[in-house]
Design a protein around this motif. Structure first.
Motif, mmCIF file in Angstrom:
data_model
loop_
_atom_site.group_PDB
_atom_site.id
_atom_site.type_symbol
_atom_site.label_atom_id
_atom_site.label_comp_id
_atom_site.label_asym_id
_atom_site.label_seq_id
_atom_site.Cartn_x
_atom_site.Cartn_y
_atom_site.Cartn_z
ATOM 1 N N GLY A 147 13.649 1.033 5.698
ATOM 2 C CA GLY A 147 12.864 0.464 4.607
ATOM 3 C C GLY A 147 11.589 1.243 4.399
ATOM 4 N N GLY A 148 11.087 1.193 3.174
ATOM 5 C CA GLY A 148 9.844 1.883 2.884
ATOM 6 C C GLY A 148 8.654 1.041 3.276
ATOM 7 N N ILE A 149 7.706 1.695 3.911
ATOM 8 C CA ILE A 149 6.460 0.990 4.212
ATOM 9 C C ILE A 149 5.568 1.124 2.990
ATOM 10 C CG2 ILE A 149 4.547 0.776 5.837
ATOM 11 C CD1 ILE A 149 7.344 0.473 7.043
ATOM 12 N N GLY A 150 5.691 2.253 2.331
ATOM 13 C CA GLY A 150 4.932 2.475 1.114
ATOM 14 C C GLY A 150 5.797 3.197 0.129
ATOM 15 N N GLY A 151 5.618 4.442 0.001
ATOM 16 C CA GLY A 151 6.449 5.190 -0.934
ATOM 17 C C GLY A 151 5.899 6.565 -1.203
ATOM 18 N N GLY A 152 4.959 6.968 -0.404
ATOM 19 C CA GLY A 152 4.351 8.265 -0.644
ATOM 20 C C GLY A 152 5.101 9.428 -0.055
ATOM 21 N N GLY A 153 6.312 9.219 0.326
ATOM 22 C CA GLY A 153 7.098 10.319 0.876
ATOM 23 C C GLY A 153 7.370 10.124 2.341
ATOM 24 N N GLY A 154 6.455 9.496 3.031
ATOM 25 C CA GLY A 154 6.670 9.277 4.453
ATOM 26 C C GLY A 154 7.331 7.948 4.730
ATOM 27 N N GLY A 155 7.546 7.179 3.695
ATOM 28 C CA GLY A 155 8.032 5.837 3.958
ATOM 29 C C GLY A 155 9.434 5.564 3.493
ATOM 30 N N SER A 156 10.029 6.475 2.800
ATOM 31 C CA SER A 156 11.371 6.208 2.309
ATOM 32 C C SER A 156 12.147 7.515 2.221
ATOM 33 C CB SER A 156 11.304 5.548 0.934
ATOM 34 O OG SER A 156 10.538 6.347 0.062
ATOM 35 N N ILE A 187 10.822 6.790 8.613
ATOM 36 C CA ILE A 187 10.918 6.599 10.060
ATOM 37 C C ILE A 187 11.739 5.327 10.248
ATOM 38 C CG2 ILE A 187 9.644 6.300 12.213
ATOM 39 C CD1 ILE A 187 9.016 8.902 10.764
ATOM 40 N N ASP A 197 0.836 -1.202 0.000
ATOM 41 C CA ASP A 197 0.000 0.000 0.000
ATOM 42 C C ASP A 197 0.871 1.252 0.000
ATOM 43 O OD1 ASP A 197 -2.411 1.253 -0.114
ATOM 44 O OD2 ASP A 197 -2.757 1.240 2.046
ATOM 45 N N PRO A 208 9.748 -4.335 5.729
ATOM 46 C CA PRO A 208 9.512 -3.217 4.799
ATOM 47 C C PRO A 208 9.885 -3.560 3.366
ATOM 48 C CG PRO A 208 11.548 -2.855 5.995
ATOM 49 C CD PRO A 208 10.982 -4.149 6.515
ATOM 50 N N TYR A 247 -2.039 3.478 -5.943
ATOM 51 C CA TYR A 247 -1.516 4.808 -6.292
ATOM 52 C C TYR A 247 -2.398 5.428 -7.358
ATOM 53 C CZ TYR A 247 2.733 4.317 -3.589
ATOM 54 O OH TYR A 247 3.613 4.192 -2.563
ATOM 55 N N ASP A 286 1.750 4.988 1.666
ATOM 56 C CA ASP A 286 1.810 5.332 3.084
ATOM 57 C C ASP A 286 1.113 6.667 3.323
ATOM 58 O OD1 ASP A 286 3.582 6.844 1.802
ATOM 59 O OD2 ASP A 286 5.301 6.418 3.072
ATOM 60 N N TYR A 287 0.011 6.850 2.601
ATOM 61 C CA TYR A 287 -0.803 8.053 2.806
ATOM 62 C C TYR A 287 -1.798 7.761 3.934
ATOM 63 C CZ TYR A 287 0.738 8.909 -2.058
ATOM 64 O OH TYR A 287 1.448 9.071 -3.217
#
Lengths: 476, 325
Positions: free
Chosen positions: B253-262, B267, A229, A286, A305, A231-232
């Protein structure tokens, strides 16, 4: 006149003054905007024929006497090539030069703090409330209302992100519903899971089932994650709440309802369960890269997305793809089962013009050309996003079966789901909620807190941040 | 040239405690003026403003709205559980990696100063990691250590099928330590080699004539003469305490990729949530610049005290050939 030599005391005093002057210059206020010249009202005799020239610029802002330089921030070559820029300059009337300044949000803040903001800058539509709270962007309402190129009735509903508290502060360069699904049909077929139908809205519960069935393991190793998913987190919560007409924040944005909102607790618990089942990337397992990369590499069966993933799919090398390209398809976003289906963009990149710019007309000329001229047409043709002008939709690629499938899917969503901009909090960045949730999700996965405690922690951290920020801006 | 000559003459003519006349010294001041202005504007100015800002609620953008909050930020810092967590993680990684790093680079320096075939090649290999860009280094390590697709797990699995270690999430600090040792050893090794090569050969010879064994020669001749370099390395390491920021963020590592994850918005796993990561998070995610400044000044105070302690111990173990005043 007797010439006195400089004493050491004088010299040091002068040096100190020079240094202090230089230091203070950096802390000075933003440049004063050029005062608007009010046109003198002239009475025109009724009998005389008056030829009315088309309005080229808003009547309240007269054109500058000469072409001027425009400082454009955050727009790389990939978004506005030098060729496009030169083509613009060749026909521009009020712009003599465009200075391209590249950088991130930190540099942008530094430029503003130093009193030297760019004339136009690129940022997310999600940042509008914060920028307005900072009094950064120029209200472009009059410009839009008089533009021959960027007409209000031609704007996609998503542009509503830039309309805030009665002002209109910019527009998207492109956008997409951000919660649409991108599925790898081959993964569904391989796992024996029925492929989701086109133009049908499935529920989050359906997606949880797919995630479990599609995750492929070898021992403890995850060969393919079911659902990678985005991460929004804030966007997910808000779109689910919008299904019921609710919002994450109270009306004046001074508080976030997290632990006390039953639906929010349900959604966070749902994600925590998926993470615990390890069928979605999570803090303990992750992604090796990011979800979009995982999708085209075959490491993720489905992701969530926007339409811009189409650009990534068609741009990937055929030999790097794990299966035929047309197996990568788009489907509408999920529903929690609320009254309406909701899938607006969560922000979308666009442009602003700085309120203190001394060259508003020049900046607008650049803005108008980029948003409605040849660069906008090129972007629409590229298939990386939906143009903000509906009149350009026809340029979106529909040549191949894959292009057509993605086009039809996203168009169906535009027509059948709520596209209203979500409510954005002017006091905190979206990163606050993401940061708080990811930190606490890890604690939950390590059994250091219960899910209730994790959610309560998120609630506290977000509301403390809100309190701090409001206190910083308004005191109290 | 005339100016330089004036200064040289002035320096020659002055007595030990005598001041250079302003008429001549003005040129000195004129020459250092560019540096002084740079220092005042770009170093002293930000440092002083940083102290001032740490007593305000400055949010990074609104100078006009910043208010003086007294010691509030400092009091908050002491109550901030995440800051304490980050600080403890810093202590952990320092206690483990500092002595390890110093020992490995010293041993490497000893080996690389021996007359062995291919010494130049080994020296180059040791030094290369320290000139690589940190983002490239972290990316490569991330690929190697990835839980599911990494080379290390693949190698372990080949040796013992079924072996699976979650390097980046269960052992992230250990990965960071290994990466740090690999990347930073080369630089320190060069310093140690310089120190080892400056040991006068006649002292070695004298020790041999006196019947010293190889170990005794090393313990009682070489090591004391290299202690100034060891001391320097120790001080630099202490000053660098708590500065770890980019590596854990990029390694996350990225949890997703929307900017907050990587990337820098990531984090890191809890174990890699170091003090500076917390500061970065508070400043750039929460816009609490004033608070961030306070956290940084507290870190500075700690590093300063520790450095003074290290300096205080120097007289007991650092050997200088020249007399110390």
């Amino acid at each position: 006149m007797t010439r006195k030599s400089l004493s050491r005391r004088d010299f040091l005093r002068l040096s100190a003054l020079t240094a202090a002057g230089a230091a203070l210059a950096g802390c000075g206020p933003a440049p004063t905007p050029t005062p608007e010249v009010v046109k003198e009202t002239v009475e025109v005799p009724v009998e005389k024929t008056v030829v009315v020239q088309p309005t080229e610029v808003p009547p309240t802002v007269p054109p500058p006497p000469a072409p001027a330089k425009v400082v454009m921030f955050g727009v790389g070559q990939g978004e506005y090539s030098d060729d496009e820029l030169n083509a613009f300059l060749a026909q521009a009337r009020y712009v003599s030069e465009v200075e391209r300044v590249e950088g991130d949000a930190t540099r942008l803040r530094a430029m503003w703090a130093a009193g030297t903001p760019p004339d136009a800058w690129r940022a997310s539509g999600a940042d509008v409330p914060q920028y307005v709270a900072l009094d950064w962007p120029l209200d472009l309402t009059e410009y839009f209302n008089t533009s021959e190129v960027l007409k209000p009735d031609d704007m996609a509903p998503a542009v509503g992100y830039f309309q805030y508290e009665g002002g209109w502060y910019g527009m998207h360069k492109d956008f997409s519903p951000d919660m649409s699904l991108q599925i790898n049909v081959a993964a569904f077929e391989e796992a024996g899971v029925p492929v989701p139908e086109e133009n049908k809205i499935y529920t989050y519960q359906d997606a949880a089932g797919w995630a479990e069935a599609l995750t492929k393991r070898e021992g403890d190793r995850t060969l393919r994650i079911g659902w990678a998913d985005n991460d929004y987190w804030d966007g997910t919560l808000q779109t689910v709440l919008m299904e019921e007409g609710q919002d994450l924040f109270v009306d004046d944005f001074t508080r976030a309802n997290i632990k006390d909102n039953e639906r929010v607790v349900e959604v966070l618990a749902y994600y925590a369960d998926l993470a615990k089942a390890n069928v979605m990337w999570n803090p303990l397992n992750p992604s090796p890269s990011w979800a979009g990369d995982d999708y085209v590499a075959g490491r993720a069966a489905f992701i969530r997305y926007g339409y811009w993933m189409h650009g990534i799919v068609i741009g990937a090398n055929e030999e790097d793809l794990p299966n035929p390209r047309d197996k990568f398809q788009m489907r509408p976003g999920l529903s929690w089962g609320g009254k309406v289906a909701v899938n607006p963009p969560l922000g979308g990149a666009g442009w602003f013009i700085a309120k203190p710019t001394q060259v508003p007309v020049s900046a607008w000329e650049l803005f108008e050309y980029y948003m409605g001229g040849p660069p906008a047409e090129n972007r629409a043709r590229s298939g990386w996003g939906l143009p903000a002008l509906k009149s350009l939709y026809a340029l979106i690629p529909q040549d191949t079966p894959l292009d057509k499938q993605w086009y039809d899917s996203v168009m169906w969503e535009l027509e059948n789901t709520v596209q209203t901009a979500r409510q954005l909090n002017p006091f905190i960045a979206t990163g606050n909620i993401n940061s708080a949730w990811v930190t606490n999700l890890e604690l939950y996965l390590k059994d250091e807190v219960t899910i209730e405690e994790a959610i309560a922690n998120v609630d506290k951290e977000v509301n403390d941040a809100l309190k701090e920020r409001i206190n910083a801006l308004y005191g109290g | 040239m005339a100016v330089i000559r004036d200064i040289q003459v002035a320096l020659r003519e002055r007595g030990p405690k005598e001041r250079i006349p302003w008429r001549k010294a003005k040129w000195f001041y004129l020459f250092i003026l560019p540096w002084m202005v740079g220092f005042l504007v770009f170093t002293l100015g930000p440092v002083l403003s940083g102290i001032f800002m740490s007593f305000t609620n400055f949010d990074g953008m609104h100078f006009d709205k910043a208010r003086f909050v007294g010691l509030y930020n400092y009091v908050e810092a002491f109550k901030d559980e995440q800051a304490w967590w980050g600080f403890n993680r810093v202590l952990y990684i320092t206690v483990v990696s500092m002595p390890l790093g110093m020992a490995i680079s010293f041993i490497a320096a000893v080996l690389l100063t021996q007359r062995v075939r291919g010494r130049g090649v080994f020296r180059t290999i040791f030094y290369i990691p320290s000139i690589l860009p940190i983002t490239a280094v972290v990316w490569v390590w991330k690929l190697m250590m990835d839980n599911n697709y990494g080379l290390v797990n693949a190698a372990l699995d080949a040796v013992k099928p079924g072996t699976y270690l979650r390097w980046l999430t269960e052992y992230p600090t250990q990965v960071l330590i290994m990466m740090g040792l690999w990347g930073a050893t080369g630089q320190a090794t060069v310093y140690y080699m310089a120190g080892l090569q400056s040991v006068p050969k006649e002292l070695d010879d004298a020790a041999l004539i006196d019947g010293a064994t190889g170990w005794q020669k090393f313990r009682f001749v070489t090591l004391p003469l290299v202690t100034p370099v060891i001391f320097y390395q120790l001080v630099m390491s202490v000053l660098g305490i708590g500065q770890i920021l980019v590596q854990p963020l990029l390694l996350a590592g990225g949890i997703g990729g929307g900017g907050g994850g990587s990337g820098l918005g990531a984090i890191p796993p809890r174990d890699n949530y170091f003090y500076m990561v917390h500061v970065f998070n508070r400043v750039f995610t929460y816009f609490r610049f004033g608070y961030g400044f306070a956290l940084l000044w507290l870190l500075f105070a700690f590093a300063l005290v520790l450095t003074l302690i290290v300096f205080g111990t120097a007289r007991y173990w650092v050997y200088y050939e020249v007399g110390q005043e």
